[in-house]
Write an enzyme that holds these catalytic residues in place. Sequence first.
Site, mmCIF file in Angstrom:
data_model
loop_
_atom_site.group_PDB
_atom_site.id
_atom_site.type_symbol
_atom_site.label_atom_id
_atom_site.label_comp_id
_atom_site.label_asym_id
_atom_site.label_seq_id
_atom_site.Cartn_x
_atom_site.Cartn_y
_atom_site.Cartn_z
ATOM 1 N N GLY A 90 7.919 21.189 23.384
ATOM 2 C CA GLY A 90 7.777 21.424 21.956
ATOM 3 C C GLY A 90 6.833 22.573 21.684
ATOM 4 O O GLY A 90 6.387 23.271 22.601
ATOM 5 N N GLU A 111 1.164 22.713 30.705
ATOM 6 C CA GLU A 111 2.379 23.183 30.049
ATOM 7 C C GLU A 111 2.648 24.651 30.370
ATOM 8 O O GLU A 111 3.790 25.044 30.641
ATOM 9 C CB GLU A 111 2.272 22.985 28.536
ATOM 10 C CG GLU A 111 2.376 21.538 28.097
ATOM 11 C CD GLU A 111 2.123 21.349 26.622
ATOM 12 O OE1 GLU A 111 2.614 20.346 26.067
ATOM 13 O OE2 GLU A 111 1.426 22.182 26.016
#
Length: 262
Positions: A90, A111
């Site tokens: 996301g 991430e």
Amino acid sequence: MSSDLSPIDRAKFVAAKRAASYVHSGMKVGLGTGSTAAWLVRCLGEMVRDEGLRIQGVPTSTRTAQLARDVGIEVISLDEAKWLDLTIDGADEYDVDLNLIKGGGGALLQEKIVATASDQMMVIADISKQVGMLGAFPLPIEVIPFGWQTTKTLVEETLISLDVLGTSSTLRMNGDTPFVTDEGNHILDLHLNRIGNARQLSLVLNQIPGVVENGLFIDICDVLVIGSADGKVEVRDINKGSTEEIQFDFLDDGNIFIEAAD
């Protein structure tokens, strides 16, 4: 079930469902962190259970790792995978060039490492995350605990000379104690309001002693999947220069949706 979802969750869900269709058996897939990425993990788990999908997932946080195991996805480390076919995650903000702010969930370091170790990075989001210029969402930076207050001061002094509107920062808290990342670090949230030159800011921040990584993802995202509450999904591929739309129809008979024919 569809009637139980809020509009924002419907948007996240259809974006995750569309992104999941890009995953095929044999792939090594980076699994993002956050509420939208959690929908993606659940979609993939459903495919593992119902369609015989066989993938290996590299999670970007302990939370995602646990969810992936719970839904039946084989979890491996990045060191075991070495390289990934696709990472799906996301974003807290994205601009027209698919540059991102990430790290609202506190997992920006893992991430970014996972995303850059992939052939392709796909971001799933809803239209509310789109901005003309990055910076309204506080920019997270991961800092080591030792001397974090000194690091905070250095960061704020550095921001004065950069193309941003705000220069204040706050230590992210978890109740009454500092938030701690999976790597044992802290998060400073930078309240910049507007980032005029994201590339320059990213480079400068990472030169400050004590800063491990920042939440600006520049030239990393390849494909953006945008979900809407009415079931519409838009896919933007920056490398192909293409945009496509599909429509999911929500049902009330127990299935969350079906893909409408073109």
